[in-house]
Motif scaffolding. Sequence first.
Motif, PDB file in Angstrom:
ATOM      1  N   ASP A 230      76.430  -0.490  58.541  1.00 24.72           N
ATOM      2  CA  ASP A 230      76.113  -1.278  59.732  1.00 24.72           C
ATOM      3  C   ASP A 230      74.717  -0.934  60.253  1.00 24.72           C
ATOM      4  OD1 ASP A 230      76.875   1.273  60.546  1.00 24.72           O
ATOM      5  OD2 ASP A 230      78.514   0.602  61.829  1.00 24.72           O
ATOM      6  N   LEU A 231      74.374   0.353  60.253  1.00 22.48           N
ATOM      7  CA  LEU A 231      73.056   0.767  60.706  1.00 22.48           C
ATOM      8  C   LEU A 231      71.960   0.276  59.761  1.00 22.48           C
ATOM      9  CD1 LEU A 231      73.649   4.404  61.995  1.00 22.48           C
ATOM     10  CD2 LEU A 231      72.996   2.420  63.343  1.00 22.48           C
ATOM     11  N   MET A 232      72.256   0.248  58.467  1.00 25.74           N
ATOM     12  CA  MET A 232      71.288  -0.280  57.503  1.00 25.74           C
ATOM     13  C   MET A 232      70.995  -1.746  57.801  1.00 25.74           C
ATOM     14  SD  MET A 232      72.894   1.487  54.073  1.00 25.74           S
ATOM     15  CE  MET A 232      71.897   0.517  52.941  1.00 25.74           C
ATOM     16  N   ALA A 233      72.043  -2.494  58.141  1.00 22.64           N
ATOM     17  CA  ALA A 233      71.866  -3.905  58.478  1.00 22.64           C
ATOM     18  C   ALA A 233      71.054  -4.066  59.758  1.00 22.64           C
ATOM     19  CB  ALA A 233      73.224  -4.586  58.634  1.00 22.64           C
ATOM     20  N   VAL A 234      71.334  -3.240  60.753  1.00 23.01           N
ATOM     21  CA  VAL A 234      70.622  -3.302  62.029  1.00 23.01           C
ATOM     22  C   VAL A 234      69.146  -2.961  61.840  1.00 23.01           C
ATOM     23  CG1 VAL A 234      70.408  -2.160  64.271  1.00 23.01           C
ATOM     24  CG2 VAL A 234      72.648  -2.899  63.456  1.00 23.01           C
TER      25      VAL A 234
ATOM     26  N   VAL B 108      75.520 -10.224  64.996  1.00 25.20           N
ATOM     27  CA  VAL B 108      76.801  -9.657  65.407  1.00 25.20           C
ATOM     28  C   VAL B 108      77.333  -8.912  64.191  1.00 25.20           C
ATOM     29  CG1 VAL B 108      79.072 -10.125  66.372  1.00 25.20           C
ATOM     30  CG2 VAL B 108      77.151 -11.631  66.932  1.00 25.20           C
ATOM     31  N   GLN B 109      77.125  -7.607  64.172  1.00 27.43           N
ATOM     32  CA  GLN B 109      77.386  -6.800  62.988  1.00 27.43           C
ATOM     33  C   GLN B 109      78.679  -5.995  63.129  1.00 27.43           C
ATOM     34  OE1 GLN B 109      75.624  -6.448  59.950  1.00 27.43           O
ATOM     35  NE2 GLN B 109      77.500  -5.315  59.456  1.00 27.43           N
TER      36      GLN B 109
ATOM     37  N   ALA C 252      56.219  -5.982  69.302  1.00 23.51           N
ATOM     38  CA  ALA C 252      55.974  -5.813  70.731  1.00 23.51           C
ATOM     39  C   ALA C 252      57.263  -5.880  71.533  1.00 23.51           C
ATOM     40  CB  ALA C 252      55.009  -6.897  71.225  1.00 23.51           C
ATOM     41  N   ARG C 253      58.298  -6.473  70.936  1.00 24.32           N
ATOM     42  CA  ARG C 253      59.597  -6.582  71.590  1.00 24.32           C
ATOM     43  C   ARG C 253      60.633  -5.745  70.838  1.00 24.32           C
ATOM     44  NH1 ARG C 253      60.423 -10.329  75.409  1.00 24.32           N
ATOM     45  NH2 ARG C 253      58.657 -11.686  75.875  1.00 24.32           N
ATOM     46  N   VAL C 254      61.341  -4.919  71.576  1.00 25.41           N
ATOM     47  CA  VAL C 254      62.429  -4.126  70.992  1.00 25.41           C
ATOM     48  C   VAL C 254      63.730  -4.885  71.206  1.00 25.41           C
ATOM     49  CG1 VAL C 254      63.710  -1.960  71.075  1.00 25.41           C
ATOM     50  CG2 VAL C 254      61.224  -1.960  71.405  1.00 25.41           C
ATOM     51  N   PRO C 255      64.465  -5.204  70.143  1.00 22.47           N
ATOM     52  CA  PRO C 255      65.716  -5.945  70.298  1.00 22.47           C
ATOM     53  C   PRO C 255      66.710  -5.217  71.204  1.00 22.47           C
ATOM     54  CG  PRO C 255      65.030  -5.939  68.011  1.00 22.47           C
ATOM     55  CD  PRO C 255      64.133  -4.975  68.726  1.00 22.47           C
ATOM     56  N   GLU C 256      67.474  -6.008  71.923  1.00 21.06           N
ATOM     57  CA  GLU C 256      68.510  -5.474  72.806  1.00 21.06           C
ATOM     58  C   GLU C 256      69.744  -5.114  71.986  1.00 21.06           C
ATOM     59  OE1 GLU C 256      71.393  -7.132  76.436  1.00 21.06           O
ATOM     60  OE2 GLU C 256      70.061  -8.492  75.331  1.00 21.06           O
ATOM     61  N   VAL C 257      70.342  -3.974  72.275  1.00 19.67           N
ATOM     62  CA  VAL C 257      71.641  -3.625  71.695  1.00 19.67           C
ATOM     63  C   VAL C 257      72.689  -3.895  72.764  1.00 19.67           C
ATOM     64  CG1 VAL C 257      73.060  -1.849  70.619  1.00 19.67           C
ATOM     65  CG2 VAL C 257      70.593  -1.862  70.232  1.00 19.67           C
ATOM     66  N   ARG C 258      73.469  -4.936  72.572  1.00 15.21           N
ATOM     67  CA  ARG C 258      74.432  -5.367  73.574  1.00 15.21           C
ATOM     68  C   ARG C 258      75.732  -4.566  73.482  1.00 15.21           C
ATOM     69  NH1 ARG C 258      73.385 -11.951  73.020  1.00 15.21           N
ATOM     70  NH2 ARG C 258      71.202 -11.878  73.750  1.00 15.21           N
ATOM     71  N   PRO C 259      76.605  -4.690  74.473  1.00 15.56           N
ATOM     72  CA  PRO C 259      77.879  -3.958  74.442  1.00 15.56           C
ATOM     73  C   PRO C 259      78.739  -4.358  73.246  1.00 15.56           C
ATOM     74  CG  PRO C 259      77.413  -4.745  76.656  1.00 15.56           C
ATOM     75  CD  PRO C 259      76.402  -5.396  75.755  1.00 15.56           C
TER      76      PRO C 259
ATOM     77  N   ALA D 125      68.380  -9.532  69.159  1.00 11.45           N
ATOM     78  CA  ALA D 125      69.438  -8.716  69.763  1.00 11.45           C
ATOM     79  C   ALA D 125      70.485  -8.435  68.704  1.00 11.45           C
ATOM     80  CB  ALA D 125      70.074  -9.436  70.954  1.00 11.45           C
ATOM     81  N   VAL D 126      71.205  -7.330  68.882  1.00  9.84           N
ATOM     82  CA  VAL D 126      72.307  -6.997  67.982  1.00  9.84           C
ATOM     83  C   VAL D 126      73.546  -6.691  68.815  1.00  9.84           C
ATOM     84  CG1 VAL D 126      70.853  -6.165  66.098  1.00  9.84           C
ATOM     85  CG2 VAL D 126      71.608  -4.570  67.852  1.00  9.84           C
ATOM     86  N   VAL D 127      74.693  -7.057  68.260  1.00  7.46           N
ATOM     87  CA  VAL D 127      75.969  -6.830  68.934  1.00  7.46           C
ATOM     88  C   VAL D 127      76.879  -6.045  68.003  1.00  7.46           C
ATOM     89  CG1 VAL D 127      77.998  -7.895  69.998  1.00  7.46           C
ATOM     90  CG2 VAL D 127      75.763  -9.007  70.196  1.00  7.46           C
ATOM     91  N   PRO D 128      77.281  -4.824  68.367  1.00  7.89           N
ATOM     92  CA  PRO D 128      78.253  -4.098  67.551  1.00  7.89           C
ATOM     93  C   PRO D 128      79.618  -4.778  67.674  1.00  7.89           C
ATOM     94  CG  PRO D 128      77.114  -2.647  69.125  1.00  7.89           C
ATOM     95  CD  PRO D 128      76.857  -4.042  69.542  1.00  7.89           C
TER      96      PRO D 128
END
Length: 250
Positions: free
Chosen positions: A95-99, A86-87, A148-155, A109-112
């Motif tokens: 923030d993008l560097m962290a992601v 949760v960035q 093989a898995r791309v993390p989800e970018v949540r709302p 998964a990442v949450v903005p």
Amino acid sequence: MTAPLFLLDAGALAGVAPGAEVAFTGAEARHAAASMRLGAGESVLVADGSGARASCVVVDAAPSAVTVRVESLEHDAAPRPALVLVQALAKGDRDLMAVQASTELGVDAVVPWEAERSIVRWKGAKAAKAHQKWEDTVRAAAKQARRARVPEVRPVVSGTAVAALAGPDRLLLVLHEDADLGLGGLPDADLEAAAEVALVVGPEGGVSPAELDACTAAGAVPVRLGPHVLRASTAGPAALAVLQHRLGRW
């Protein structure tokens, strides 16, 4: 050197068996044929972003389409607990560097988070564009890491609403320099019982008292990483590395 990986559409490898041929077009084909100049006989990896990954040999390569023959297949199961970053939105693309780094380190998964003290704000049309930029960053980092898995970018979540990410099977950890508990001292049982472990990383000005109170009231646990104060771009990846080791994945 590990073969380069190219991402296909979700589900593109469903039902595919060794010996089958698979073709991909668009940006991935242009990257393979025009930028990397791959040719027949070279080894590549392809993945569908949801766990399936195939080792392949190039049959034909052109900027319009690349055809590969599948040599072998594997499937990366979804890990438990899932690790979520949760960035907080931060200036200077921190923030993008962290992601990006977190994706390479195995985040699921990442949450903005538009925190109260975030200088950067997502408003109106800018929000959709910014969210897409996060998705593009995650996708590129997943390719770089051969995932093989791309993390989800949540709302995006805002302010104290971040507390709603805590739950009965969701462990919410708030990185805070004044926390008494170190991340390394978190009980193993707490990690093993969770289906999801989320790390909350604040902006340049830190997590506000109201946000911290809301999170702890919802059951979140404040934790610290050590004696030093880290930037918004490094705190999340550092904590993820600790958790990956704690969970026996590294």
